[in-house]
Design an enzyme around this catalytic site. Structure first.
Site, mmCIF file in Angstrom:
data_model
loop_
_atom_site.group_PDB
_atom_site.id
_atom_site.type_symbol
_atom_site.label_atom_id
_atom_site.label_comp_id
_atom_site.label_asym_id
_atom_site.label_seq_id
_atom_site.Cartn_x
_atom_site.Cartn_y
_atom_site.Cartn_z
ATOM 1 N N THR A 45 0.871 -1.182 0.000
ATOM 2 C CA THR A 45 0.000 0.000 0.000
ATOM 3 C C THR A 45 0.907 1.231 0.000
ATOM 4 O OG1 THR A 45 -0.056 0.347 2.396
ATOM 5 C CG2 THR A 45 -1.645 -1.238 1.488
ATOM 6 N N ASP A 46 0.320 2.394 -0.165
ATOM 7 C CA ASP A 46 1.131 3.614 -0.153
ATOM 8 C C ASP A 46 1.822 3.786 1.202
ATOM 9 O OD1 ASP A 46 0.452 4.109 -2.714
ATOM 10 O OD2 ASP A 46 -1.108 5.595 -2.256
ATOM 11 N N CYS A 47 1.114 3.395 2.263
ATOM 12 C CA CYS A 47 1.704 3.563 3.603
ATOM 13 C C CYS A 47 2.570 2.379 4.010
ATOM 14 C CB CYS A 47 0.614 3.837 4.632
ATOM 15 S SG CYS A 47 -0.857 2.835 4.437
ATOM 16 N N TYR A 48 2.315 1.219 3.389
ATOM 17 C CA TYR A 48 3.118 0.018 3.682
ATOM 18 C C TYR A 48 3.597 -0.580 2.369
ATOM 19 C CZ TYR A 48 1.117 0.062 8.426
ATOM 20 O OH TYR A 48 0.771 0.398 9.704
ATOM 21 N N PRO A 49 4.664 -0.026 1.795
ATOM 22 C CA PRO A 49 5.026 -0.422 0.428
ATOM 23 C C PRO A 49 5.621 -1.831 0.289
ATOM 24 C CG PRO A 49 6.566 1.209 1.316
ATOM 25 C CD PRO A 49 5.459 1.090 2.312
#
Lengths: 390, 133
Positions: A130-134
């Protein structure tokens, strides 16, 4: 005058190192010799213990964040899947989850035992990113010292009594009650009986939410009633259930546990499970507490169940006392049947003794439940219905 | 009189030979078969041999001549005391009563009574029982 003691008074005695602490085995003879009233005045705490396979056991782990971070969607510990459908690096590993490589030879219980033993465990995690957990993948090694947090949370432990398992069929059965030989070839039972926590406090007067307990070698707590909590089960005149009844949901710090008191297990052709050591101190608040805790195996009965019938409701062969079960032989339908325990009585004793020492030495205090369990509830089965029938 | 427990593994060609007959007739031994597993390919027998010590040795030598594999059974089942938690599960499958719970509720193993059925190996939940070949 009737004896009345408060938790505060008992804890004050423990603090001063003056508490009189005995095990649930020792209280039997004390009451026999001196009577309930005198025993209640003399004894402050009665310690219990049990060490049996308890499938409903598992651990929550927070692994700590990697750099760059990952929202773990799938997690494996030594090839055993853990549930990761919670926050980014939280997961739950259940005792009965099997290895995708070794199958029944190694499961979640073994991962938990290895972690407690301080062994290294391979962690594999996958994610969609995800954008926060790449990050999308992790493969690394952990042990209990490097992971951020790990605690056992066991939805159902310390069953208040359990059935005796027999097999009337012509073939050998492999069950969570062990190997059952055909044609009533043996009978297995699984309870610490006169040492078992909930058998010594049959109406849950002192064991409720918040009770401090011995869990796998460290201090833990009763988090909730255990699943399938069934206080309305038929009881004998002494109040002790005649079949499985009460249960406890327990919580405790995995990092402080000791493999002497918790052990992974495989029941052949059934799967993995975990021997869990549980002990509960029972504060002597009044005479009723002592009287109930002074129960011995000859007065604790359980039900003989035929495990060869693969249905929810199995036929039974009547009742038997733990004194008879522990004699090594019982009679069923006129036949002498060899009995075998599944839970360890020596470890149950060791737990009750260890807890006794802790309380005596002022290291362990009794905790009044913040809430007691409700006695009116019962267990609901799962019915298989269509969408319209519900 | 002496007594010795042995395990016999015999190959296909020996299956139909009356081996126990010879032990009785030629060596004056009392064979007590504790366990037998015989099919068209191979056979396995666990037996107690009772008789004069020299005759037991001669009987065993005779069996070896017949291409029978002899396993001196003693010491074969090993209980790992570090791993064992004294639960008692194994005692439930041990028909001859070699594995029992002692009065202190610790597991006791009497090798003399063991007939090597090996049911205890899978019955042990903590994998504390092993066969040593």
């Amino acid at each position: 005058m009737a004896v009345k003691k408060t938790y505060e008074e008992i804890n004050e005695k423990i603090r001063r190192g003056e508490a009189v602490v005995v095990t649930a085995e020792e209280i039997i003879d004390i009451v026999k010799d001196e009577g309930v009233a005198k025993a209640a005045r003399k004894v402050d705490v009665i310690t219990t213990g049990t060490f049996g396979p308890m499938c409903s056991t598992g651990a929550f782990i927070n692994f700590g964040h990697s750099d760059p971070p990952i929202r773990m969607a799938k997690v494996w510990l030594n090839d055993v899947p853990a549930y990761a459908g919670v926050a980014a690096v939280d997961a739950y590993i259940g005792a009965t989850e099997l290895s995708e490589v070794l199958g029944m030879a190694y499961g979640g219980a073994h991962v938990i035992e290895d972690l407690i033993a301080g062994k290294k465990v391979k962690l594999v995690a996958k994610s969609y990113g995800t954008d926060c957990y790449p990050r999308k993948e992790i493969e690394t090694y952990i042990n209990k010292d490097v992971i951020n947090e790990a605690y056992l949370f066991n939805p159902r432990n310390a069953y208040q009594n359990y059935a005796v398992a027999v097999n009337s069929s012509a073939r050998i059965l492999y069950t969570y009650m062990g190997t059952l030989l055909p044609r009533l070839g043996n009978a297995t039972y699984c309870s610490a009986s006169q040492l078992s926590p909930l058998i010594n406090d049959p109406f849950y007067r002192t064991i409720g939410i918040g009770t401090r307990v011995f869990l796998a070698g460290t201090q833990g707590y009763v988090a909730w009633q255990g699943t399938q909590f069934n206080p309305q089960q038929a009881r004998g005149e002494n109040g002790v259930p005649l079949s499985p009844a009460g249960t406890l949901a327990l919580i405790g710090n995995l990092k402080q546990m000791n493999t002497d008191f918790i052990r992974a297990a495989t029941f052949h052709n059934y799967g993995t499970t975990m021997f869990v050591g549980v002990g509960v101190p029972i504060p002597v608040l009044d005479e009723d507490i002592v009287e109930k805790a002074s129960i011995s195996d000859k007065d604790i009965y359980t039900t003989i169940v035929d495990y060869s019938v693969p249905q929810r409701s199995k036929p039974n062969f009547g009742r038997v006392s733990y004194a008879e079960l522990r004699s090594g032989k019982i009679e069923i339908n006129g036949k002498q049947v060899r009995t075998a325990p599944i839970s360890s009585y020596t470890r149950a004793r060791k737990i009750a003794e260890t807890l006794k020492t802790w309380v005596k030495e002022g290291k362990f205090f009794v905790q009044q439940p913040v809430e007691t369990f409700k006695l009116g509830q019962s267990v609901k089965p799962l019915e298989i219905v269509t969408e319209e029938e519900i | 009189m002496a007594k010795k427990k042995i395990v016999l593994h015999f190959p296909e060609e020996s299956i139909e030979k009356p081996l126990t007959y010879h032990l009785v007739k030629d060596y004056d031994l009392i064979p007590n078969i504790l366990r037998a597993q015989i099919d068209e390919n191979e056979g396995m027998l666990v037996m107690d041999l009772e008789g004069a010590p020299d005759q037991i040795q001669k009987g065993i030598a005779f069996l070896k001549e017949q291409n029978v594999g002899i396993q001196e059974a003693i010491k074969d089942i090993i209980v790992d005391r570090e791993r064992c938690v004294d639960c008692g599960s194994c005692t439930g499958v041990c028909r001859p009563g070699a594995l029992t719970m002692g009065s202190d509720w610790k597991l006791a193993f009497d090798q003399e009574k063991c007939v090597f059925c090996q049911l205890c190996i899978n019955a042990c939940p903590v994998r504390a029982i092993k066969v040593q070949f």
